[in-house]
Design an enzyme around this catalytic site. Structure first.
Site, PDB file in Angstrom:
ATOM      1  N   ASP A  35       0.831  -1.207   0.000  1.00  0.00           N
ATOM      2  CA  ASP A  35       0.000   0.000   0.000  1.00  0.00           C
ATOM      3  C   ASP A  35       0.867   1.260   0.000  1.00  0.00           C
ATOM      4  OD1 ASP A  35      -2.354   1.409  -0.029  1.00  0.00           O
ATOM      5  OD2 ASP A  35      -2.755   1.210   2.113  1.00  0.00           O
ATOM      6  N   HIS A  52       2.595   3.095  -8.777  1.00  0.00           N
ATOM      7  CA  HIS A  52       2.366   1.662  -9.031  1.00  0.00           C
ATOM      8  C   HIS A  52       3.551   1.080  -9.802  1.00  0.00           C
ATOM      9  CE1 HIS A  52      -1.625   2.164  -7.504  1.00  0.00           C
ATOM     10  NE2 HIS A  52      -2.105   2.821  -8.543  1.00  0.00           N
ATOM     11  N   LEU A 146      10.037 -20.862  -5.064  1.00  0.00           N
ATOM     12  CA  LEU A 146       9.221 -19.884  -4.337  1.00  0.00           C
ATOM     13  C   LEU A 146       7.812 -19.910  -4.916  1.00  0.00           C
ATOM     14  CD1 LEU A 146       8.828 -17.417  -2.435  1.00  0.00           C
ATOM     15  CD2 LEU A 146       9.542 -15.967  -4.348  1.00  0.00           C
TER      16      LEU A 146
HETATM   17  C1  IPE Z   1      -5.489  -2.649  -0.089  1.00  0.00           C
HETATM   18  O1  IPE Z   1      -5.122  -1.331  -0.295  1.00  0.00           O
HETATM   19  C2  IPE Z   1      -5.497  -3.389  -1.381  1.00  0.00           C
HETATM   20  C3  IPE Z   1      -4.207  -3.570  -2.019  1.00  0.00           C
HETATM   21  C4  IPE Z   1      -3.042  -3.228  -1.539  1.00  0.00           C
HETATM   22  C5  IPE Z   1      -4.244  -4.195  -3.305  1.00  0.00           C
HETATM   23  P1  IPE Z   1      -6.210  -0.178  -0.439  1.00  0.00           P
HETATM   24  O2  IPE Z   1      -5.471   1.099  -0.591  1.00  0.00           O
HETATM   25  O3  IPE Z   1      -7.178  -0.524  -1.507  1.00  0.00           O
HETATM   26  O4  IPE Z   1      -6.966  -0.290   0.958  1.00  0.00           O
HETATM   27  P2  IPE Z   1      -7.818   0.788   1.768  1.00  0.00           P
HETATM   28  O5  IPE Z   1      -8.869   1.306   0.836  1.00  0.00           O
HETATM   29  O6  IPE Z   1      -6.889   1.860   2.208  1.00  0.00           O
HETATM   30  O7  IPE Z   1      -8.368   0.014   2.927  1.00  0.00           O
HETATM   31  C1  IPE Z   2      -1.609   0.229  -3.352  1.00  0.00           C
HETATM   32  O1  IPE Z   2      -1.378   1.596  -3.418  1.00  0.00           O
HETATM   33  C2  IPE Z   2      -1.885  -0.388  -4.695  1.00  0.00           C
HETATM   34  C3  IPE Z   2      -3.286  -0.756  -4.920  1.00  0.00           C
HETATM   35  C4  IPE Z   2      -4.237  -0.726  -4.037  1.00  0.00           C
HETATM   36  C5  IPE Z   2      -3.623  -1.188  -6.269  1.00  0.00           C
HETATM   37  P1  IPE Z   2      -2.553   2.640  -3.415  1.00  0.00           P
HETATM   38  O2  IPE Z   2      -2.956   2.908  -4.835  1.00  0.00           O
HETATM   39  O3  IPE Z   2      -3.658   2.192  -2.534  1.00  0.00           O
HETATM   40  O4  IPE Z   2      -1.838   3.913  -2.828  1.00  0.00           O
HETATM   41  P2  IPE Z   2      -2.424   4.939  -1.763  1.00  0.00           P
HETATM   42  O5  IPE Z   2      -2.921   4.141  -0.608  1.00  0.00           O
HETATM   43  O6  IPE Z   2      -3.528   5.678  -2.442  1.00  0.00           O
HETATM   44  O7  IPE Z   2      -1.268   5.802  -1.410  1.00  0.00           O
HETATM   45 MG    MG Z   3      -4.049   2.437  -0.573  1.00  0.00          MG
END
Ligand code: IPE
Ligand code: IPE
Ligand code: MG
Length: 261
Positions: A35, A52, A146
Site C-alpha cells: 500500500d 504503481h 518460491l
Molecule cells: C489494499 O489497499 C489493497 C491492495 C493493496 C491491493 P487499499 O489502498 O485498496 O486499501 P484501503 O482502501 O486503504 O483500505
Molecule cells: C496500493 O497503493 C496499490 C493498490 C491498491 C492497487 P494505493 O494505490 O492504494 O496507494 P495509496 O494508498 O492511495 O497511497
Molecule cells: Mg491504498
C-alpha cells in the site's frame, strides 16, 4: 523495538542485517499488503500510476530476498475487489501494468524457479490481462523454489463465500454431511488450500487494517505495520521486518512453557 535497538539497526549494512537473521526462525510464508503507491507518487507530484510502476521494483526485491533466504511462499495483494471502485483510468493503467510485468518478467521468474499463481475472482479481469496471467501460471506450474501468489480482484469475504458454495454443492450431491464440515474442510476449499497460513503479514504506508485480505488465513499471523510507502519498501525494509518477526513470541493461545520450538 526500542529506540536504542532501532538506531543500532540504522548503523548496519544490509549484509550485516541479513547475518543477524536466524535461519531456523524464518517465516515459511510472508504475505504483503502493498500500500501507498498513490501517496508515493503524489509526494513527487507524479500521476498515481508512477507509484504503481515504481512498486514493481519492490516486488522484485521481495522475490529476490525470499529466494536468497529460502522463504518458500510469498503472497502479495495487488488488486482488491474493492479496488474495482477506483476511477476507470487507474484500473486500466493497473491492468496494463500487470500485463507489462508478466510480459517482461516471465523469463526471469522461470529462471529463478518461481511458481506464479493468482487468487481472486479472476474472471472480472480484462481478457488480455487474464491471458497473460494464465500463461504465466501454466509456464511456471512445475517450479517450486518460491510460491508467489498474487491476489487479484481478491476479497477475503468472497473467498469464504466461494468456499461455502462449493461445500453446499458437495452436500447437495450427497458427498458431505453437516457434521463433516470442520476447519480443515473449509481450509481445503479456500483459494489458498495448498499453502500454509502466513506467518508474517506486512502492510506498508502506515494504514493499520487488513482491508479484506486473507481473513481466514490470518487468524494467528504476526502483523507488521510500517509507515514506509510500498515503492520505498525494498530489501532493507524486508530484512528489518523479518528481524522484528524473529523477536515475536508466537503463543497460539498457549502458555510459553508448553510450546516446543
Ligand atoms: C489494499 O489497499 C489493497 C491492495 C493493496 C491491493 P487499499 O489502498 O485498496 O486499501 P484501503 O482502501 O486503504 O483500505
Ligand atoms: C496500493 O497503493 C496499490 C493498490 C491498491 C492497487 P494505493 O494505490 O492504494 O496507494 P495509496 O494508498 O492511495 O497511497
Ligand atoms: Mg491504498
Amino acid at each position: 523495538m526500542s529506540t536504542n535497538e532501532s538506531s543500532a539497526m540504522d548503523q548496519l549494512s544490509n549484509e550485516e542485517l541479513a547475518t543477524k537473521l536466524d535461519s531456523d526462525l524464518l517465516p515459511k510464508h510472508v504475505a504483503i499488503i502493498m500500500d501507498g503507491n498513490g501517496r508515493w507518487a503524489e509526494l513527487r507530484t507524479l500521476p498515481r500510476i508512477a507509484g504503481h510502476r515504481e512498486g514493481i521494483q519492490s516486488v522484485r526485491d521481495m522475490i529476490t530476498v525470499c529466494l536468497e533466504l529460502g522463504i518458500h511462499a510469498l503472497t502479495i495483494y495487488a488488486f482488491s475487489q474493492e479496488n474495482w471502485n477506483r476511477p476507470a483510468q487507474e484500473i486500466s493503467s493497473l491492468m496494463g501494468l500487470l500485463e507489462y510485468y508478466l510480459s517482461t518478467e516471465r523469463t526471469k521468474l522461470i529462471e529463478q524457479g518461481v511458481r506464479f499463481r493468482t487468487i481472486g475472482r479472476l474472471d472480472a479481469l480484462p481478457a488480455s490481462a487474464l491471458q497473460w496471467v494464465r500463461a504465466a501460471e501454466q509456464e511456471t506450474a512445475h517450479l517450486d523454489k518460491l510460491h508467489l501468489t498474487v491476489a487479484l480482484s481478491y476479497g477475503g469475504r468472497t473467498e469464504i463465500v466461494d468456499a461455502v458454495r462449493e461445500l453446499l454443492r458437495e452436500a447437495q450431491d450427497g458427498k458431505l454431511q453437516p457434521n463433516e464440515v470442520d476447519e480443515a474442510r473449509i481450509q481445503q476449499h479456500l483459494y489458498t488450500h495448498d499453502l500454509p497460513d502466513p506467518d508474517l503479514l506486512i502492510r506498508t504506508s502506515g494504514e493499520t487494517r487488513i482491508s479484506n485480505f486473507l481473513l481466514w488465513q490470518l487468524a494467528y499471523t504476526e502483523l507488521y505495520f510500517t509507515p514506509t510507502l510500498w515503492p520505498d519498501f525494498r530489501r532493507r525494509e524486508l530484512l528489518l521486518a523479518l528481524l522484528e518477526y524473529q523477536r515475536r513470541e508466537r503463543r497460539f493461545g498457549r502458555v510459553l512453557s508448553t510450546i516446543s520450538s
